[in-house]
Design a protein around this motif. Structure first.
Motif, PDB file in Angstrom:
ATOM      1  N   GLY A  71       0.811  -1.216   0.000  1.00 11.44           N
ATOM      2  CA  GLY A  71       0.000   0.000   0.000  1.00 11.44           C
ATOM      3  C   GLY A  71       0.836   1.254   0.000  1.00 11.44           C
ATOM      4  N   PHE A  72       0.270   2.324  -0.597  1.00 10.85           N
ATOM      5  CA  PHE A  72       0.946   3.615  -0.672  1.00 10.85           C
ATOM      6  C   PHE A  72      -0.005   4.717  -0.198  1.00 10.85           C
ATOM      7  N   PHE A  73       0.471   5.529   0.755  1.00 12.28           N
ATOM      8  CA  PHE A  73      -0.301   6.643   1.295  1.00 12.28           C
ATOM      9  C   PHE A  73       0.108   7.915   0.564  1.00 12.28           C
ATOM     10  N   THR A  74      -0.833   8.553  -0.106  1.00 15.51           N
ATOM     11  CA  THR A  74      -0.505   9.736  -0.918  1.00 15.51           C
ATOM     12  C   THR A  74      -1.096  11.030  -0.386  1.00 15.51           C
ATOM     13  N   LEU A  75      -2.150  10.955   0.430  1.00 14.33           N
ATOM     14  CA  LEU A  75      -2.742  12.127   1.068  1.00 14.33           C
ATOM     15  C   LEU A  75      -3.243  11.729   2.461  1.00 14.33           C
ATOM     16  N   PRO A  76      -3.238  12.660   3.411  1.00 11.79           N
ATOM     17  CA  PRO A  76      -3.776  12.335   4.740  1.00 11.79           C
ATOM     18  C   PRO A  76      -5.262  11.999   4.654  1.00 11.79           C
ATOM     19  N   GLY A  77      -5.690  11.008   5.432  1.00 16.23           N
ATOM     20  CA  GLY A  77      -7.106  10.680   5.507  1.00 16.23           C
ATOM     21  C   GLY A  77      -7.827  11.643   6.437  1.00 16.23           C
ATOM     22  N   LEU A  78      -9.097  11.921   6.137  1.00 16.34           N
ATOM     23  CA  LEU A  78      -9.908  12.835   6.935  1.00 16.34           C
ATOM     24  C   LEU A  78     -11.019  12.059   7.631  1.00 16.34           C
ATOM     25  N   THR A  79     -11.286  12.400   8.877  1.00 16.89           N
ATOM     26  CA  THR A  79     -12.257  11.629   9.658  1.00 16.89           C
ATOM     27  C   THR A  79     -13.695  12.115   9.521  1.00 16.89           C
ATOM     28  N   GLY A 271       4.520  10.672   8.824  1.00 19.14           N
ATOM     29  CA  GLY A 271       3.418  10.070   8.080  1.00 19.14           C
ATOM     30  C   GLY A 271       3.887   8.874   7.272  1.00 19.14           C
ATOM     31  N   SER A 272       3.008   7.910   7.111  1.00 23.69           N
ATOM     32  CA  SER A 272       3.341   6.711   6.347  1.00 23.69           C
ATOM     33  C   SER A 272       3.480   7.026   4.863  1.00 23.69           C
ATOM     34  N   LEU A 273       4.468   6.438   4.231  1.00 20.69           N
ATOM     35  CA  LEU A 273       4.643   6.537   2.787  1.00 20.69           C
ATOM     36  C   LEU A 273       4.205   5.245   2.106  1.00 20.69           C
ATOM     37  N   SER A 274       4.701   4.125   2.601  1.00 19.79           N
ATOM     38  CA  SER A 274       4.297   2.824   2.056  1.00 19.79           C
ATOM     39  C   SER A 274       4.288   1.793   3.165  1.00 19.79           C
ATOM     40  N   HIS A 275       3.504   0.752   2.954  1.00 20.41           N
ATOM     41  CA  HIS A 275       3.361  -0.286   3.979  1.00 20.41           C
ATOM     42  C   HIS A 275       3.088  -1.604   3.271  1.00 20.41           C
ATOM     43  N   SER A 276       3.885  -2.614   3.591  1.00 26.07           N
ATOM     44  CA  SER A 276       3.728  -3.937   2.976  1.00 26.07           C
ATOM     45  C   SER A 276       3.616  -5.005   4.053  1.00 26.07           C
ATOM     46  N   VAL A 277       2.705  -5.947   3.825  1.00 22.27           N
ATOM     47  CA  VAL A 277       2.508  -7.057   4.760  1.00 22.27           C
ATOM     48  C   VAL A 277       2.401  -8.353   3.968  1.00 22.27           C
ATOM     49  N   VAL A 278       3.090  -9.384   4.459  1.00 22.36           N
ATOM     50  CA  VAL A 278       3.009 -10.714   3.852  1.00 22.36           C
ATOM     51  C   VAL A 278       2.570 -11.704   4.927  1.00 22.36           C
ATOM     52  N   PHE A 279       1.479 -12.429   4.660  1.00 18.58           N
ATOM     53  CA  PHE A 279       1.029 -13.509   5.539  1.00 18.58           C
ATOM     54  C   PHE A 279       1.692 -14.806   5.086  1.00 18.58           C
ATOM     55  N   HIS A 280       2.155 -15.597   6.068  1.00 13.93           N
ATOM     56  CA  HIS A 280       2.928 -16.799   5.744  1.00 13.93           C
ATOM     57  C   HIS A 280       2.182 -18.101   5.995  1.00 13.93           C
ATOM     58  N   VAL A 281       0.991 -18.064   6.547  1.00 14.11           N
ATOM     59  CA  VAL A 281       0.402 -19.252   7.157  1.00 14.11           C
ATOM     60  C   VAL A 281      -0.906 -19.703   6.516  1.00 14.11           C
ATOM     61  N   ARG A 282      -1.321 -20.901   6.926  1.00 17.96           N
ATOM     62  CA  ARG A 282      -2.627 -21.422   6.531  1.00 17.96           C
ATOM     63  C   ARG A 282      -3.716 -20.597   7.206  1.00 17.96           C
ATOM     64  N   ILE A 283      -4.925 -20.716   6.672  1.00 13.20           N
ATOM     65  CA  ILE A 283      -6.052 -19.944   7.199  1.00 13.20           C
ATOM     66  C   ILE A 283      -6.219 -20.148   8.703  1.00 13.20           C
ATOM     67  N   GLU A 284      -6.164 -21.393   9.146  1.00 13.83           N
ATOM     68  CA  GLU A 284      -6.449 -21.667  10.557  1.00 13.83           C
ATOM     69  C   GLU A 284      -5.463 -20.983  11.506  1.00 13.83           C
ATOM     70  N   GLU A 285      -4.258 -20.658  11.002  1.00 10.77           N
ATOM     71  CA  GLU A 285      -3.246 -20.063  11.873  1.00 10.77           C
ATOM     72  C   GLU A 285      -3.326 -18.544  11.950  1.00 10.77           C
ATOM     73  N   LEU A 286      -4.092 -17.914  11.049  1.00 10.05           N
ATOM     74  CA  LEU A 286      -4.247 -16.460  11.166  1.00 10.05           C
ATOM     75  C   LEU A 286      -5.548 -16.083  11.866  1.00 10.05           C
ATOM     76  N   LEU A 287      -6.410 -17.073  12.116  1.00  9.78           N
ATOM     77  CA  LEU A 287      -7.663 -16.811  12.818  1.00  9.78           C
ATOM     78  C   LEU A 287      -7.414 -16.534  14.293  1.00  9.78           C
ATOM     79  N   PHE A 288      -8.162 -15.581  14.862  1.00  9.60           N
ATOM     80  CA  PHE A 288      -8.107 -15.329  16.297  1.00  9.60           C
ATOM     81  C   PHE A 288      -8.896 -16.427  17.000  1.00  9.60           C
ATOM     82  N   GLN A 289      -8.241 -17.129  17.910  1.00 11.50           N
ATOM     83  CA  GLN A 289      -8.889 -18.216  18.627  1.00 11.50           C
ATOM     84  C   GLN A 289      -9.803 -17.675  19.707  1.00 11.50           C
ATOM     85  N   GLU A 290     -10.962 -18.294  19.866  1.00  8.81           N
ATOM     86  CA  GLU A 290     -11.939 -17.847  20.864  1.00  8.81           C
ATOM     87  C   GLU A 290     -11.723 -18.572  22.183  1.00  8.81           C
TER      88      GLU A 290
END
Length: 370
Positions: A71-79, A271-290
């Protein structure tokens, strides 16, 4: 709930479809994003980052879960106005598919809120108004789970490496992560009732005290954040769970850089310029456990372990690893941001903007006492 009555993550990520034509899908945010001064400054960037992926997830087939976001941030977000997400299909495959998301906001603000930010809802007509320039864009890739053909690897878990600091404490026993992770904010917030400070929505995020570890060496500086969603996330919506991790990954991220370099009290612009995230796992491992905790609340505490590897030219790097409660390395993040030190008090833009917002909200009087 752990404190006050924060908005649930499901509610925070709510979308309205503006156009559902295949290949030309548009969505609008329903709830305002967070701002630490009560809504007068720029929006928390993690909101548009996570919600852009959630919008893209509405356009993919069953079983497709996000694994890669740039992702790339090009302008500040407004609330005071909604985000409008325009999703373009870049590729379709049996195992992978890719989406591009452009995000804009209406040129004019929405009508004044008649209720608190936690109750406010943008009407669908707001998303149909004249839009401004692109404020955020991202390319995100989705994939299906697959059978492992080789043994994956990871390093020693955060729980193991930091066991002397984490101990056996429950996540909820650590302090709530500050609205702004800067020394001046901590001093001011300590003199302000918690009920008067803007409540961070969506996730319960706690800051681990790393004083015993952190020194004056920026490369050795670390932050640990524990987090979990407010409210239950459906197991049938793994992309929503992934978006919660994305949302958490941006909380106070760049303040790590200024704190590690020793000028947390003297930040000019940031301020953020760019942000990258890579998930490495199977679906069951990224789920929040209850899992139910001793306090009677549900949900496991995930950990974001963050550091900074390089800074210079008015920029800094924030890098982190995200671990679930079972010690599985769920995701890795890399963020580049604008980080400038103020040479004079009157140039400390982050602090001055926050103070102005708090004064306008009637919480901070005069010039503020830090």
């Amino acid at each position: 709930m752990a404190w006050n009555t924060p908005m649930t993550f499901i509610d925070l990520m709510s979308l309205e479809a503006l156009n559902s034509e295949p290949g030309d899908e548009k969505f609008m945010s329903v709830k305002p994003s967070f701002c630490p001064d009560g809504g007068f400054g720029s929006a928390f960037g993690g909101h548009v980052y996570a919600q852009a992926v959630w919008a893209a997830a509405q356009t993919v087939g069953e079983g497709m879960v996000v694994h890669n976001v740039h992702g790339f941030f090009t302008l500040p977000g407004l609330t005071d106005r909604p985000y409008v997400y325009e999703v373009t299909h870049l590729s379709e495959g049996k195992s992978y598919c890719t989406r591009n998301v452009y995000v804009r906001q209406p040129v004019a603000p929405s009508p004044p809120a008649r209720s608190s930010s936690s109750e406010r809802r943008f009407e669908i007509e707001e998303g149909k108004k004249v839009l401004g320039k692109i404020c955020f864009s991202c390319i995100c890739s989705f994939k299906r789970d697959e059978k492992e053909t080789f043994q994956g690897h990871q390093g020693v878990s955060a729980q193991e490496r930091w066991k002397e600091i984490l101990g056996k404490r429950d996540g909820g026993s650590w302090d709530i992560a500050p609205g702004v992770d800067a020394p001046w904010y901590t001093r001011q917030a300590s003199n302000t009732p918690l009920s008067q400070l803007p409540v961070f929505p969506g996730l319960d995020i706690r800051k681990v005290d790393m004083t015993a570890h952190n020194t004056s060496d920026p490369l050795n500086y670390r932050t640990l954040s524990l987090y979990r969603p407010f409210g239950t996330l459906p197991v049938s919506q793994p992309n929503l769970h992934a978006c919660a991790h994305l949302y958490a990954s941006d909380k106070n991220s760049l303040f790590l850089v200024s704190n590690a370099l020793g000028f947390g009290d003297h930040v000019g612009t940031m301020g953020s310029l760019s942000h990258s995230v890579v998930f490495h796992v199977r679906i069951e491992e990224l789920l929040f456990q209850e899992e139910r905790t001793k306090g009677g609340e549900k949900g496991e505490w995930c950990i974001q372990e963050a550091s900074t590897s390089r800074s210079g030219q008015g920029r800094g790097m924030h890098e982190s690893k995200i671990w679930n409660s079972r010690g599985v390395h769920v995701a890795s993040t890399w963020q580049e941001g604008l980080v400038r030190k103020a040479d004079r008090i009157e140039n400390e833009k982050q602090r001055l903007l926050w103070e102005e917002g708090m004064r306008r909200g009637g919480i901070l009087g005069g010039k503020g006492k830090l």
